[in-house]
Design a protein around this motif. Structure first.
Motif, mmCIF file in Angstrom:
data_model
loop_
_atom_site.group_PDB
_atom_site.id
_atom_site.type_symbol
_atom_site.label_atom_id
_atom_site.label_comp_id
_atom_site.label_asym_id
_atom_site.label_seq_id
_atom_site.Cartn_x
_atom_site.Cartn_y
_atom_site.Cartn_z
ATOM 1 N N ALA A 197 4.624 -13.952 -3.555
ATOM 2 C CA ALA A 197 4.945 -12.685 -4.211
ATOM 3 C C ALA A 197 4.587 -11.497 -3.339
ATOM 4 O O ALA A 197 5.382 -10.566 -3.147
ATOM 5 C CB ALA A 197 4.210 -12.598 -5.547
ATOM 6 N N VAL A 198 3.363 -11.521 -2.791
ATOM 7 C CA VAL A 198 2.873 -10.380 -2.033
ATOM 8 C C VAL A 198 3.625 -10.247 -0.712
ATOM 9 O O VAL A 198 4.144 -9.172 -0.377
ATOM 10 C CB VAL A 198 1.360 -10.518 -1.786
ATOM 11 C CG1 VAL A 198 0.864 -9.389 -0.881
ATOM 12 C CG2 VAL A 198 0.606 -10.492 -3.122
ATOM 13 N N GLU A 199 3.695 -11.321 0.061
ATOM 14 C CA GLU A 199 4.316 -11.218 1.374
ATOM 15 C C GLU A 199 5.828 -11.074 1.290
ATOM 16 O O GLU A 199 6.463 -10.634 2.252
ATOM 17 C CB GLU A 199 3.914 -12.408 2.233
ATOM 18 C CG GLU A 199 2.424 -12.387 2.542
ATOM 19 C CD GLU A 199 2.031 -13.251 3.709
ATOM 20 O OE1 GLU A 199 1.021 -12.930 4.346
ATOM 21 O OE2 GLU A 199 2.733 -14.237 4.005
ATOM 22 N N GLY A 200 6.379 -11.404 0.143
ATOM 23 C CA GLY A 200 7.794 -11.143 -0.053
ATOM 24 C C GLY A 200 8.146 -9.665 -0.027
ATOM 25 O O GLY A 200 9.320 -9.297 0.122
ATOM 26 N N MET A 201 7.142 -8.812 -0.144
ATOM 27 C CA MET A 201 7.374 -7.374 -0.139
ATOM 28 C C MET A 201 7.545 -6.814 1.270
ATOM 29 O O MET A 201 7.847 -5.626 1.434
ATOM 30 C CB MET A 201 6.208 -6.649 -0.827
ATOM 31 C CG MET A 201 6.061 -6.959 -2.310
ATOM 32 S SD MET A 201 7.516 -6.520 -3.276
ATOM 33 C CE MET A 201 7.644 -4.764 -2.970
ATOM 34 N N ARG A 202 7.370 -7.631 2.304
ATOM 35 C CA ARG A 202 7.411 -7.106 3.674
ATOM 36 C C ARG A 202 8.721 -6.394 3.986
ATOM 37 O O ARG A 202 8.735 -5.372 4.649
ATOM 38 C CB ARG A 202 7.211 -8.245 4.683
ATOM 39 C CG ARG A 202 5.821 -8.832 4.696
ATOM 40 C CD ARG A 202 5.707 -9.947 5.732
ATOM 41 N NE ARG A 202 5.666 -9.405 7.091
ATOM 42 C CZ ARG A 202 6.541 -9.702 8.027
ATOM 43 N NH1 ARG A 202 7.567 -10.499 7.760
ATOM 44 N NH2 ARG A 202 6.416 -9.180 9.247
ATOM 45 N N THR B 249 1.752 -1.160 -4.861
ATOM 46 C CA THR B 249 1.501 -0.549 -6.176
ATOM 47 C C THR B 249 2.253 -1.277 -7.283
ATOM 48 O O THR B 249 1.891 -1.141 -8.458
ATOM 49 C CB THR B 249 1.894 0.937 -6.179
ATOM 50 O OG1 THR B 249 3.283 1.074 -5.857
ATOM 51 C CG2 THR B 249 1.055 1.732 -5.170
ATOM 52 N N VAL B 250 3.274 -2.060 -6.935
ATOM 53 C CA VAL B 250 3.983 -2.816 -7.987
ATOM 54 C C VAL B 250 3.061 -3.848 -8.604
ATOM 55 O O VAL B 250 3.274 -4.277 -9.757
ATOM 56 C CB VAL B 250 5.254 -3.502 -7.453
ATOM 57 C CG1 VAL B 250 6.229 -2.498 -6.887
ATOM 58 C CG2 VAL B 250 4.940 -4.580 -6.424
ATOM 59 N N PHE B 251 2.016 -4.279 -7.858
ATOM 60 C CA PHE B 251 1.082 -5.281 -8.371
ATOM 61 C C PHE B 251 -0.186 -4.666 -8.948
ATOM 62 O O PHE B 251 -1.058 -5.389 -9.442
ATOM 63 C CB PHE B 251 0.683 -6.246 -7.246
ATOM 64 C CG PHE B 251 1.849 -6.929 -6.581
ATOM 65 C CD1 PHE B 251 2.689 -7.763 -7.309
ATOM 66 C CD2 PHE B 251 2.105 -6.730 -5.237
ATOM 67 C CE1 PHE B 251 3.768 -8.392 -6.707
ATOM 68 C CE2 PHE B 251 3.182 -7.362 -4.625
ATOM 69 C CZ PHE B 251 4.018 -8.195 -5.365
ATOM 70 N N ALA B 252 -0.294 -3.355 -8.872
ATOM 71 C CA ALA B 252 -1.466 -2.655 -9.395
ATOM 72 C C ALA B 252 -0.994 -1.422 -10.146
ATOM 73 O O ALA B 252 -1.145 -0.287 -9.675
ATOM 74 C CB ALA B 252 -2.415 -2.270 -8.264
ATOM 75 N N PRO B 253 -0.368 -1.609 -11.309
ATOM 76 C CA PRO B 253 0.200 -0.482 -12.056
ATOM 77 C C PRO B 253 -0.837 0.605 -12.335
ATOM 78 O O PRO B 253 -1.982 0.319 -12.699
ATOM 79 C CB PRO B 253 0.681 -1.140 -13.358
ATOM 80 C CG PRO B 253 0.888 -2.581 -13.017
ATOM 81 C CD PRO B 253 -0.165 -2.895 -11.997
ATOM 82 N N GLY B 254 -0.420 1.839 -12.124
ATOM 83 C CA GLY B 254 -1.301 2.973 -12.385
ATOM 84 C C GLY B 254 -2.224 3.332 -11.241
ATOM 85 O O GLY B 254 -2.944 4.327 -11.320
ATOM 86 N N ARG C 164 -1.356 4.553 -3.867
ATOM 87 C CA ARG C 164 -1.205 3.791 -2.631
ATOM 88 C C ARG C 164 -2.536 3.535 -1.938
ATOM 89 O O ARG C 164 -2.768 2.461 -1.386
ATOM 90 C CB ARG C 164 -0.258 4.549 -1.704
ATOM 91 C CG ARG C 164 -0.259 4.075 -0.271
ATOM 92 C CD ARG C 164 0.687 4.893 0.579
ATOM 93 N NE ARG C 164 0.603 4.521 1.990
ATOM 94 C CZ ARG C 164 1.474 4.885 2.894
ATOM 95 N NH1 ARG C 164 2.497 5.648 2.549
ATOM 96 N NH2 ARG C 164 1.342 4.506 4.159
ATOM 97 N N ALA C 165 -3.429 4.495 -1.982
ATOM 98 C CA ALA C 165 -4.673 4.406 -1.221
ATOM 99 C C ALA C 165 -5.563 3.260 -1.674
ATOM 100 O O ALA C 165 -6.348 2.735 -0.882
ATOM 101 C CB ALA C 165 -5.436 5.732 -1.301
ATOM 102 N N ILE C 166 -5.455 2.869 -2.934
ATOM 103 C CA ILE C 166 -6.374 1.840 -3.444
ATOM 104 C C ILE C 166 -5.670 0.598 -3.962
ATOM 105 O O ILE C 166 -6.327 -0.380 -4.310
ATOM 106 C CB ILE C 166 -7.284 2.408 -4.551
ATOM 107 C CG1 ILE C 166 -6.451 2.804 -5.787
ATOM 108 C CG2 ILE C 166 -8.086 3.598 -4.044
ATOM 109 C CD1 ILE C 166 -7.305 3.166 -6.992
ATOM 110 N N ALA C 167 -4.324 0.607 -4.004
ATOM 111 C CA ALA C 167 -3.602 -0.522 -4.604
ATOM 112 C C ALA C 167 -3.891 -1.831 -3.884
ATOM 113 O O ALA C 167 -4.113 -2.875 -4.518
ATOM 114 C CB ALA C 167 -2.103 -0.243 -4.614
ATOM 115 N N ALA C 168 -3.895 -1.802 -2.542
ATOM 116 C CA ALA C 168 -4.138 -3.033 -1.789
ATOM 117 C C ALA C 168 -5.521 -3.587 -2.096
ATOM 118 O O ALA C 168 -5.691 -4.799 -2.309
ATOM 119 C CB ALA C 168 -3.980 -2.777 -0.295
ATOM 120 N N GLY C 169 -6.518 -2.722 -2.126
ATOM 121 C CA GLY C 169 -7.874 -3.171 -2.417
ATOM 122 C C GLY C 169 -8.017 -3.728 -3.817
ATOM 123 O O GLY C 169 -8.716 -4.722 -4.028
#
Length: 372
Positions: free
Chosen positions: A184-189, A296-301, A304-309
């Motif tokens: 799911a995650v790497e599909g976003m590349r 951010t699609v995997f961390a709603p709300g 960008r700065a913190i979504a990955a973390g």
């Protein structure tokens, strides 16, 4: 311009207690006179739930080691040819599915015809939905897992029933779910947040994590079912999550987490499903700038700065709670080999290593040390 590439998959059949009906329908998808690929522990499941409804099965192959070594593929191809098989039924996880795809591909090289595949997945990585497979080359100075992308090897029909996964050993089942998250995650590349992969993968990630975060400790699925800790519906939700996380594999491409796993697995023998438990969270952090706002699609709300973390934290917490391996050092791979791992990655997967940004070689070395 956006583009959606589709694979030649005729049907996905899912639900509770659907195996008998689904097996009976296989001839309508061209699954006739099949050779059956599976693993030895799954033979009782095959005999009880699949064998009774098959159309003229031509034999059973269980010698399919992890990471799909070339000698096993060649041996299985010879069996299929000698048996006059016209299709393959694959009951198992990623290695069984990769072996089936490899045999179908090399069967076409030998005869001009692919063998259509029916997939009965017993893990949650999602290989049954893709045209990707790997075969480990064993004849050179160093083993190497060679990747293939052959559209015609995509399983023609996939059957999803909780019975298929309820007997899967806990470490294999749960680590394969982390591999599903990796898709799911790497599909976003190579896609944007409005791509169908992003929309479905976001649903799949949440479906996965919401169930894994409440998974009972210390129990295999069968014991957890008997104790009322989980339901067959929960297992089906995990299976559907794997599908959503890997819904459009023809439109996406693997990233650095997968590629590290291919080297750790194919060359050094680490279990394929386990590698994402070790690599996914750290790679998300290390490649956060490359992904930008996509995660951010995997961390709603979250911005960008913190979504990955946030996403990495959640995945790593699940890995710890489920007591899955999260360091290379847990396996028989000395730290002195990390430089060789890095060299193989830079030689074979330069685009994925470049996701690390400026000074990628130094960052790769730091990343590998951090996960050892």
């Amino acid at each position: 311009m956006s583009e959606l590439k589709c694979l030649p998959q005729d049907a996905v059949i899912w639900g509770l207690d659907i195996l008998a009906n689904s097996v009976a329908r296989l001839p309508s998808y061209g699954i006739e006179r099949p050779i059956v690929f599976t693993a030895e522990p799954l033979v009782p499941l095959y005999e009880s739930h699949i064998r009774p409804g098959l159309d003229q099965p031509r034999g059973l192959i269980t010698d399919l080691p992890a990471h799909v070594p070339d000698f096993a593929v060649n041996a299985a191809l010879d069996v299929a040819l000698n048996a006059g098989a016209r299709s393959i039924v694959a009951l198992g996880g990623g290695s069984v599915l990769d072996a089936a795809k490899g045999v179908s591909h090399f069967h076409e090289q030998r005869t001009g015809q692919y063998l259509p595949i029916a997939a009965f997945p017993t893990t949650l990585s999602g290989s049954e939905f893709s045209h990707y497979f790997g075969v480990t080359e064993t004849t050179g100075a160093q083993k190497f897992k060679r990747g293939y992308a052959v559209r015609a090897t995509t399983p023609r029909v996939v059957v999803i029933d909780p019975v298929l996964v309820e007997g899967t050993p806990r470490p294999l089942l749960l680590s394969s779910a982390i591999k599903g998250l990796d898709h799911a995650v790497e599909g976003m590349r190579r896609v944007e947040r409005d791509h169908p992969h992003a929309i479905l993968a976001a649903s799949g990630v949440e479906r996965f994590l919401s169930i894994l975060e409440r998974w009972p400790s210390g129990l295999d699925s069968a014991a957890a079912l008997a104790a009322g800790k989980i339901t067959h519906g929960d297992l089906l939700q995990l299976q559907l999550a794997a599908w959503q996380c890997y819904f459009y594999p023809a439109s996406v491409i693997y990233g650095l987490s997968h590629r590290i796993g291919h080297i750790l697995g194919g060359t050094y023998g680490l279990p394929h499903s386990v590698t994402s438990c070790i690599t996914l969270g750290p790679v998300i952090r290390a490649c956060a700038d490359f992904y930008g706002d996509k995660l951010t699609v995997f961390a709603p709300g979250k911005d960008r700065a913190i979504a990955a973390g946030v996403l990495a934290d959640r995945i790593e917490a699940v890995v710890r709670t489920l007591e899955l391996p999260n360091k290379i050092g847990a396996f028989d791979l000395p730290a002195s080999e990390l430089a060789a791992v890095a060299a193989l990655l830079e030689m074979n997967y330069p685009d994925e290593v470049a996701d690390l940004g400026a000074n990628a070689s130094e960052k790769l070395a730091d990343l590998l040390r951090s996960i050892w």
